[in-house]
Scaffold this active site. Structure first.
Site, short mmCIF file in Angstrom:
data_model
loop_
_atom_site.label_atom_id
_atom_site.label_comp_id
_atom_site.label_asym_id
_atom_site.label_seq_id
_atom_site.Cartn_x
_atom_site.Cartn_y
_atom_site.Cartn_z
N LYS A 117 83.94 103.15 5.04
CA LYS A 117 83.42 103.27 6.41
C LYS A 117 84.06 102.21 7.29
O LYS A 117 83.95 101.01 7.03
CB LYS A 117 81.89 103.11 6.42
CG LYS A 117 81.27 103.04 7.82
CD LYS A 117 79.73 102.90 7.79
CE LYS A 117 79.15 102.66 9.18
NZ LYS A 117 77.68 102.49 9.18
N ASP A 168 79.27 98.73 15.73
CA ASP A 168 78.20 99.72 15.78
C ASP A 168 77.11 99.27 16.75
O ASP A 168 76.24 98.48 16.40
CB ASP A 168 77.62 99.92 14.38
CG ASP A 168 76.53 101.00 14.35
OD1 ASP A 168 76.37 101.71 15.37
OD2 ASP A 168 75.86 101.12 13.31
N LYS A 226 71.06 100.02 19.62
CA LYS A 226 70.39 99.03 18.78
C LYS A 226 69.79 97.93 19.65
O LYS A 226 70.29 97.67 20.75
CB LYS A 226 71.42 98.38 17.84
CG LYS A 226 71.86 99.25 16.69
CD LYS A 226 72.80 98.47 15.77
CE LYS A 226 73.27 99.33 14.61
NZ LYS A 226 72.20 99.74 13.69
N ASP A 256 80.45 96.23 10.36
CA ASP A 256 80.21 97.62 9.97
C ASP A 256 81.48 98.32 9.48
O ASP A 256 81.46 99.51 9.18
CB ASP A 256 79.56 98.39 11.13
CG ASP A 256 78.63 99.49 10.66
OD1 ASP A 256 78.21 99.44 9.48
OD2 ASP A 256 78.31 100.37 11.46
N ASP A 295 72.79 106.45 15.99
CA ASP A 295 72.99 105.23 15.20
C ASP A 295 73.20 105.56 13.72
O ASP A 295 73.58 104.68 12.95
CB ASP A 295 71.79 104.29 15.40
CG ASP A 295 72.08 102.88 14.96
OD1 ASP A 295 73.27 102.57 14.72
OD2 ASP A 295 71.12 102.08 14.85
N GLU A 337 75.65 106.92 12.39
CA GLU A 337 77.02 107.37 12.64
C GLU A 337 77.92 107.27 11.41
O GLU A 337 78.92 107.98 11.32
CB GLU A 337 77.63 106.56 13.79
CG GLU A 337 78.27 105.21 13.42
CD GLU A 337 77.29 104.21 12.84
OE1 GLU A 337 76.07 104.35 13.09
OE2 GLU A 337 77.72 103.27 12.14
N ARG A 347 77.51 108.14 8.31
CA ARG A 347 77.58 109.39 7.54
C ARG A 347 78.38 110.45 8.29
O ARG A 347 78.98 111.33 7.67
CB ARG A 347 76.15 109.86 7.20
CG ARG A 347 75.31 110.14 8.41
CD ARG A 347 73.81 110.17 8.11
NE ARG A 347 73.23 108.82 8.05
CZ ARG A 347 71.94 108.57 7.78
NH1 ARG A 347 71.11 109.56 7.52
NH2 ARG A 347 71.50 107.31 7.76
N1 BES Z 1 75.55 100.13 10.26
C1 BES Z 1 74.21 100.54 10.25
C2 BES Z 1 73.47 100.10 8.98
C3 BES Z 1 73.05 98.66 8.93
C4 BES Z 1 72.07 98.18 9.78
C5 BES Z 1 73.59 97.83 8.00
C6 BES Z 1 71.66 96.86 9.67
C7 BES Z 1 73.17 96.52 7.87
C8 BES Z 1 72.22 96.03 8.72
C9 BES Z 1 74.11 102.05 10.32
O1 BES Z 1 75.06 102.69 11.07
C10 BES Z 1 72.80 102.36 10.95
O2 BES Z 1 72.63 102.04 12.10
N2 BES Z 1 71.89 102.96 10.21
C11 BES Z 1 70.59 103.27 10.70
C12 BES Z 1 70.23 104.65 10.23
C13 BES Z 1 68.99 105.18 10.89
C14 BES Z 1 69.25 105.46 12.34
C15 BES Z 1 68.58 106.44 10.16
C16 BES Z 1 69.64 102.21 10.17
O3 BES Z 1 69.78 101.80 9.02
O4 BES Z 1 68.78 101.78 10.92
ZN ZN Z 2 76.87 101.72 11.22
MN MN Z 3 74.52 102.78 13.13
#
Ligand code: BES
Ligand code: ZN
Ligand code: MN
Length: 491
Positions: free
Chosen positions: A264, A269, A276, A287, A346, A348, A350
């Site tokens: 990835k 992000d 966020k 990220d 968010d 994104e 996947r």
């Molecule tokens: N890059 C983030 C995951 C992440 C967040 C990693 C905080 C480490 C610390 C990912 O893109 C994301 O935002 N995931 C969301 C998914 C949700 C919207 C279903 C998350 O984990 O909040």
């Molecule tokens: Zn992300």
């Molecule tokens: Mn995200």
């Protein structure tokens, strides 16, 4: 940083005392200190051990992995200082801890450029690997965006041991792994304005010039031609163009099916329109640590040159809000033809990975492993110790678990029951990109699994392990060790 092995004609500890280095480092465990009496006698003849036992006896040298005592101008020692480091019970994990402490204590000392290292009970392969990776970790300095870079002072490490022939392969592996980890850290740590998709592509192109490695970089037009509608949908909100990076390492005949790594590469992000919160958002520069780990593995492969074939795929872009950005509720069409309702912009990672997983099919791979800072939920589940690991195949899961343990870069298998996919159902597309809050790391994996049905697949959620927050903020270089171990186990 250079490592080399030295096999002295005399006892290793005698050679350490005579070494003309800046710091003579002696690793010792309970055994050498006489806490385990059966074996204490013979090695105690060495003057260095006598000194250590004396310091231990008067309370200056404590037991416990990573406990140190620095002895300036030690009697009989040529180096400026003797550094005694306790390695606890001598397991690779404890040796690593000692090595991190040694390098940490010398960090910033401009009079500690060259060290010699010996162990009272000698080294076996896993201990040597642990020592090298620990010294590298403890001495690492980030400097690329400092106006006056300090750099690393520790430049050369001589390991004194009497079984160097047996150790050479472990030294080579550890040095390659260290180089991979450091490249991954470098790119992970760089701020997003210094690590755009174009920058990552440049780094990949540079790797494409190393032995047995080639690199191809696709821009927006070529990505569109491949019909990667899901990846492009994430990229469309940013002025920085996306890139799709294809790295190939060929160490075996072309007829041998490759292992594919998919990283990835979200270079920043923001969450997109599903923005966020501001707190700690800077950490979303990390990220792209999955992508950085793929770059790191290719660096290590080019050094080690194992007889395998590996393909690295990196979809890389920014996730930004803006007039062109993807909106919640939008439906996009992936390269596989599956339509996806984007309920949360968010989620994104996947969306870019699913198209790369489809692209991976063309290699008829032996295995595909994707690596992604995918979910905050994985951090809740496993914290910062073990990477979340999902696999469609038990043997692949077992191999990754073993590799992670051996490389001290551990993972933990998570479930993929179909019931976890229930929440991804929607009236408006084939699949939604998010389910409810519950089991968030697992539902993300279930989403990816839909695109990885044609080969043996594993997914590593490194959200909790790829970087550290707070005072120690920085990329860890994980899971380069796990991946390199997994790949070199295939030979
Ligand atoms: N890059 C983030 C995951 C992440 C967040 C990693 C905080 C480490 C610390 C990912 O893109 C994301 O935002 N995931 C969301 C998914 C949700 C919207 C279903 C998350 O984990 O909040
Ligand atoms: Zn992300
Ligand atoms: Mn995200």
């Amino acid at each position: 940083m250079n490592f080399h092995l030295h096999s002295p004609p005399t006892q290793a500890l005698a050679a350490l005392a005579r070494s003309d280095c800046d710091t003579a480092v002696l690793f010792m465990g309970n055994e050498a200190l006489g806490k385990e009496p059966a074996k204490a006698k013979a090695p105690a003849r060495s003057p260095l051990l006598k000194l250590a036992m004396q310091l231990a006896g008067q309370g200056d040298f404590e037991a416990g992995a990573g406990k140190l005592v620095s002895v300036p101008a030690a009697p009989g020692v040529v180096a400026q200082r003797l550094l005694l480091a306790h390695v606890g019970d001598g397991t690779p994990a404890q040796v690593r801890k000692a090595a991190v402490a040694v390098a940490g204590s010398l960090k910033g000392n401009t009079h500690a450029k060259r060290i010699s290292l010996a162990a009272a009970s000698g080294f076996d392969g896993p201990q040597l690997r642990a020592a090298i990776l620990g010294l590298a970790e403890g001495s690492y300095v980030y400097s690329s965006t400092k106006s006056k870079p300090k750099g690393r002072h520790l430049v050369s490490v001589e390991v004194i041991a009497d079984n160097v022939d047996a150790l050479q392969a472990d030294l080579d592996w550890a040095v390659a792994c260290m180089r991979g980890i450091e490249l991954a850290k470098e790119w992970g740590n760089r701020p997003a304005n210094h690590a755009t998709p174009v920058h990552l592509a440049q780094a990949a192109r540079a790797l494409g010039k190393t032995p047995k490695t080639t690199c191809e970089v696709l821009g927006p037009k070529q990505i569109a031609k491949l019909k990667m509608g899901s990846f492009l949908a994430v990229a469309q909100g940013s002025r920085n163009e996306p890139r799709f990076i294809v790295l190939k390492y060929q160490g075996a005949p072309a007829s041998v099916a490759p292992h594919v790594l998919v990283g990835k590469g979200i270079t920043f992000d923001t969450g997109g329109i599903s923005l966020k919160p501001a707190a700690e958002m800077d950490e979303m520069k990390f990220d792209m640590c999955g992508a950085a780990s793929v770059l790191g593995v290719f660096e290590a492969l080019s050094v080690l040159k194992p007889a395998i074939n590996v393909v690295g795929l990196i979809p890389t872009c920014e996730n930004m809000p803006g007039g062109d950005a993807l909106k919640p509720g939008d439906v996009v069409t992936s390269m596989a033809g599956q339509t996806i309702e984007v309920l949360n912009t968010d989620a994104e990672g996947r969306l870019i990975l699913c198209d790369a997983l489809t692209y991976a099919e063309r290699f008829k791979p032996q295995s595909v492993v994707d690596i992604a800072t995918l979910t905050g939920a994985c951090v809740v589940a496993l914290g910062h110790v073990r990477t979340g690991m999902y696999a469609s195949n038990d043997e692949l899961a077992a191999q990754l678990t073993r590799a992670g343990d051996a490389a001290q870069d551990p993972c933990w298998r998570m479930p993929l029951d179909d019931e976890y996919a229930e929440g991804l159902k929607t009236h408006f597309a084939d699949v939604a990109n998010v389910a409810g809050r519950a089991g968030g790391s697992i539902t993300a994996a279930k989403f990816l699994q839909r695109f990885a049905a044609k080969y043996d697949w594993a997914h590593l959620d490194i959200a909790g392990t790829a970087w550290k927050s707070g005072a120690a903020k920085g990329s860890t270089g994980r899971p380069v060790g796990l991946l390199l171990q997994y790949l070199t186990d295939q030979t």
